[in-house]
Motif scaffolding. Structure first.
Motif, short mmCIF file in Angstrom:
data_model
loop_
_atom_site.label_atom_id
_atom_site.label_comp_id
_atom_site.label_asym_id
_atom_site.label_seq_id
_atom_site.Cartn_x
_atom_site.Cartn_y
_atom_site.Cartn_z
N VAL A 13 0.72 -1.27 0.10
CA VAL A 13 -0.02 -0.12 0.07
C VAL A 13 0.79 1.04 -0.04
CG1 VAL A 13 -1.64 1.33 1.48
CG2 VAL A 13 -2.04 -1.12 1.17
N SER A 14 1.77 1.41 0.58
CA SER A 14 2.82 2.39 0.86
C SER A 14 3.63 2.65 -0.37
CB SER A 14 3.73 2.18 2.11
OG SER A 14 4.75 1.29 1.78
N LYS A 15 3.72 1.59 -1.04
CA LYS A 15 4.34 1.76 -2.44
C LYS A 15 3.22 2.08 -3.64
CE LYS A 15 8.30 -1.15 -1.58
NZ LYS A 15 8.75 -2.39 -1.74
N GLY A 16 2.09 2.35 -3.36
CA GLY A 16 0.99 2.68 -3.90
C GLY A 16 -0.02 1.58 -4.57
N ASP A 17 0.12 0.54 -4.06
CA ASP A 17 -1.02 -0.36 -4.48
C ASP A 17 -1.92 -0.32 -3.55
OD1 ASP A 17 -2.45 -2.56 -5.35
OD2 ASP A 17 -0.56 -4.01 -5.02
N LEU A 18 -2.99 0.69 -3.68
CA LEU A 18 -4.20 0.81 -2.81
C LEU A 18 -5.06 -0.11 -2.53
CD1 LEU A 18 -4.73 4.74 -3.47
CD2 LEU A 18 -3.14 3.37 -1.88
N ASP A 19 -5.01 -1.25 -3.63
CA ASP A 19 -6.18 -2.23 -3.55
C ASP A 19 -5.87 -3.34 -2.61
OD1 ASP A 19 -7.60 -1.59 -6.00
OD2 ASP A 19 -6.21 -2.52 -7.11
N MET A 20 -4.55 -3.22 -1.91
CA MET A 20 -4.34 -3.90 -1.08
C MET A 20 -4.69 -3.63 0.53
SD MET A 20 -2.26 -6.56 -2.16
CE MET A 20 -3.44 -6.42 -3.66
N MET A 21 -5.33 -2.05 0.38
CA MET A 21 -5.78 -1.60 1.53
C MET A 21 -7.25 -2.31 1.85
SD MET A 21 -5.07 0.21 4.08
CE MET A 21 -5.38 1.19 5.26
N THR A 22 -8.02 -2.65 0.80
CA THR A 22 -9.06 -3.44 1.03
C THR A 22 -9.01 -4.94 1.76
OG1 THR A 22 -9.69 -3.06 -1.28
CG2 THR A 22 -11.10 -4.62 -0.25
N ILE A 23 -7.95 -5.32 1.92
CA ILE A 23 -7.65 -6.41 2.55
C ILE A 23 -7.54 -6.21 4.03
CG2 ILE A 23 -6.30 -8.70 2.95
CD1 ILE A 23 -5.53 -8.46 -0.14
#
Length: 177
Positions: A13-23
């Motif tokens: 998430v910190s690297k920009g993959d905001l989809d992982m925040m869903t998990i």
């Protein structure tokens, strides 16, 4: 991706993959909501604060420094709650108190309500810091080590503060009986 641990997900998430925040949201939103609800006793406010916690987690994702994710998230929750409390305090409104969860299902409803009211009064006499420690440790089941990280304290100090907070609660409770 669900097999990744919280810290690995947050690094993504910190690297920009905001989809992982869903998990991470799925794993933690109820815990954060329940923590805030125990502090505010207001569902709507707790929902708003929980939403703000995750908003700030995304907004400040670059500040995550590979520590324990739950400690980082609870620190955000604590700060958002504190900000909310300060805004309410400035409006001369009082924060609702915690009602300590009753474990004993043997007590009938009338006695249970009376006991909760007495406990409510006892908690009213505690400082906010003591209430917070009781909620984190007893309601949320957060270990001393993690509370120390969240509060910026040492494990020994947290153990001592929790122990003292429980004794203060007990003393206030026994005065109300």
């Amino acid at each position: 991706m669900k097999k990744l641990n919280d810290e690995e997900l947050m690094i993504l998430v910190s690297k920009g993959d905001l989809d992982m925040m869903t998990i991470l949201f799925d794993r933690y939103h109820l815990k954060i909501f329940n923590y805030v609800l125990k502090m505010t006793r207001d569902r709507e406010i707790s929902q708003d604060i929980t939403q703000e916690v995750f908003y700030k987690a995304i907004k400040y994702r670059a500040s995550y420094k590979k520590g324990k994710f739950s400690s980082w998230l609870y620190t955000i929750a604590r700060n958002v709650f504190s900000d909310h409390y300060q805004r309410q305090k400035n409006k001369d409104q009082r924060i609702d108190d915690i009602v300590y969860r009753m474990e004993d299902q043997q007590i009938d409803t009338v006695e249970q309500n009376e006991t909760r009211e007495q406990l409510h009064k006892a908690l009213d006499k505690l400082h906010d810091g003591d209430k917070e420690l009781i909620v984190m440790n007893r309601y949320q089941g957060i270990k001393y080590q993690e509370i120390a990280e969240i509060t910026g304290s040492t494990v020994g100090a947290v153990k001592t503060k929790v122990h003292r907070a429980i004794h203060k609660l007990k003393d206030h409770y026994l005065q109300n009986i």
